[in-house]
Design a protein around this motif. Structure first.
Motif, short mmCIF file in Angstrom:
data_model
loop_
_atom_site.label_atom_id
_atom_site.label_comp_id
_atom_site.label_asym_id
_atom_site.label_seq_id
_atom_site.Cartn_x
_atom_site.Cartn_y
_atom_site.Cartn_z
N GLY A 35 -1.46 -9.05 -11.74
CA GLY A 35 -2.28 -8.18 -12.58
C GLY A 35 -3.37 -8.92 -13.33
N MET A 36 -3.12 -10.17 -13.67
CA MET A 36 -4.11 -10.97 -14.40
C MET A 36 -4.99 -11.81 -13.47
N ALA A 37 -4.62 -11.92 -12.20
CA ALA A 37 -5.31 -12.82 -11.28
C ALA A 37 -6.66 -12.30 -10.81
N GLY A 38 -6.86 -11.01 -10.85
CA GLY A 38 -8.14 -10.46 -10.38
C GLY A 38 -8.19 -10.24 -8.88
N GLY A 39 -7.06 -10.30 -8.21
CA GLY A 39 -7.03 -10.05 -6.77
C GLY A 39 -5.66 -10.28 -6.21
N PRO A 40 -5.43 -9.81 -4.99
CA PRO A 40 -4.08 -9.85 -4.41
C PRO A 40 -3.70 -11.16 -3.72
N ALA A 41 -4.64 -12.06 -3.50
CA ALA A 41 -4.34 -13.28 -2.74
C ALA A 41 -3.21 -14.06 -3.39
N GLY A 42 -2.21 -14.40 -2.59
CA GLY A 42 -1.05 -15.15 -3.07
C GLY A 42 0.08 -14.29 -3.58
N TYR A 43 -0.18 -13.01 -3.74
CA TYR A 43 0.84 -12.09 -4.26
C TYR A 43 1.17 -10.97 -3.27
N VAL A 44 0.23 -10.73 -2.37
CA VAL A 44 0.33 -9.60 -1.45
C VAL A 44 0.18 -10.10 -0.02
N ALA A 45 1.04 -9.62 0.88
CA ALA A 45 0.95 -10.00 2.29
C ALA A 45 -0.35 -9.46 2.88
N GLU A 46 -0.95 -10.20 3.77
CA GLU A 46 -2.21 -9.77 4.37
C GLU A 46 -2.04 -8.53 5.24
N ASP A 47 -0.82 -8.23 5.67
CA ASP A 47 -0.58 -7.03 6.47
C ASP A 47 0.03 -5.90 5.63
N VAL A 48 -0.22 -5.93 4.32
CA VAL A 48 0.29 -4.92 3.40
C VAL A 48 -0.19 -3.52 3.80
N ILE A 49 0.63 -2.53 3.52
CA ILE A 49 0.21 -1.13 3.63
C ILE A 49 0.40 -0.50 2.27
N GLY A 50 -0.43 0.47 1.95
CA GLY A 50 -0.31 1.05 0.63
C GLY A 50 -0.98 2.40 0.50
N ILE A 51 -0.78 2.97 -0.67
CA ILE A 51 -1.41 4.23 -1.03
C ILE A 51 -2.10 4.01 -2.36
N GLY A 52 -3.36 4.35 -2.41
CA GLY A 52 -4.13 4.24 -3.64
C GLY A 52 -4.82 5.56 -3.94
N PRO A 53 -5.70 5.55 -4.92
CA PRO A 53 -6.37 6.78 -5.34
C PRO A 53 -7.19 7.46 -4.23
N THR A 54 -7.64 6.66 -3.26
CA THR A 54 -8.47 7.23 -2.19
C THR A 54 -7.70 7.45 -0.89
N GLY A 55 -6.42 7.16 -0.87
CA GLY A 55 -5.61 7.35 0.33
C GLY A 55 -4.93 6.08 0.76
N VAL A 56 -4.78 5.90 2.07
CA VAL A 56 -4.10 4.73 2.62
C VAL A 56 -4.99 3.50 2.44
N VAL A 57 -4.38 2.40 1.98
CA VAL A 57 -5.12 1.16 1.74
C VAL A 57 -4.47 -0.02 2.45
N ASN A 58 -5.28 -1.07 2.64
CA ASN A 58 -4.80 -2.31 3.25
C ASN A 58 -5.25 -3.48 2.36
N PHE A 59 -5.04 -4.69 2.83
CA PHE A 59 -5.35 -5.88 2.03
C PHE A 59 -6.82 -5.91 1.63
N SER A 60 -7.72 -5.63 2.58
CA SER A 60 -9.16 -5.65 2.27
C SER A 60 -9.51 -4.64 1.19
N ASP A 61 -8.89 -3.47 1.24
CA ASP A 61 -9.12 -2.45 0.21
C ASP A 61 -8.66 -2.94 -1.16
N LEU A 62 -7.51 -3.63 -1.21
CA LEU A 62 -7.01 -4.15 -2.48
C LEU A 62 -7.94 -5.22 -3.04
#
Length: 127
Positions: A35-62
């Motif tokens: 949350g404090m890092a400013g990005g997902p690198a090192g905390y999130v797998a590059e093949d992550v799947i997710g749901i955000g405010p705009t719909g389905v998201v991936n690592f690039s979206d995060l």
């Protein structure tokens, strides 16, 4: 059951619960760092799947979302953590966050090698 087997089971159960509690604390610390890092690198797998405010998201979206919503100097205020282990290497975490982006999150976190990474995530605006 013999007395020695009962003692052995109690000892194993004790160490198992301490380990889960320790790992829960580590996962909560990891989430706060993300949350404090400013990005997902090192905390999130590059093949992550997710749901955000705009719909389905991936690592690039995060990554793009983190860059667009960078709040330099704002403290990441998080509460209501709950962690449930599905196995020794998979946990589900939920929490709420305050600040300029109040939300509730759900993360599926998997141990990959010696590192825990978010492999699935969902976020909903807090009301």
């Amino acid at each position: 059951m013999s007395f020695s087997k009962t003692i052995l089971i109690a000892v194993v159960a004790s160490f198992s619960s301490f380990t889960a509690a320790d790992v829960s604390d580590d996962l909560i610390a990891m989430d706060k760092q993300w949350g404090m890092a400013g990005g997902p690198a090192g905390y999130v797998a590059e093949d992550v799947i997710g749901i955000g405010p705009t719909g389905v998201v991936n690592f690039s979206d995060l990554v793009a979302d983190a860059a667009a919503n960078a709040n330099a100097g704002e403290e990441y205020v998080v509460s209501n953590y709950h962690v449930k282990f599905l196995s020794d290497d998979i946990a589900v975490m939920v929490h709420t966050a305050a600040g300029s982006d109040p939300h509730a999150s759900l993360h599926v976190i998997q141990k990959q090698g010696s590192v825990w990474l978010v492999v699935a995530t969902a976020s909903a605006p807090a009301s």
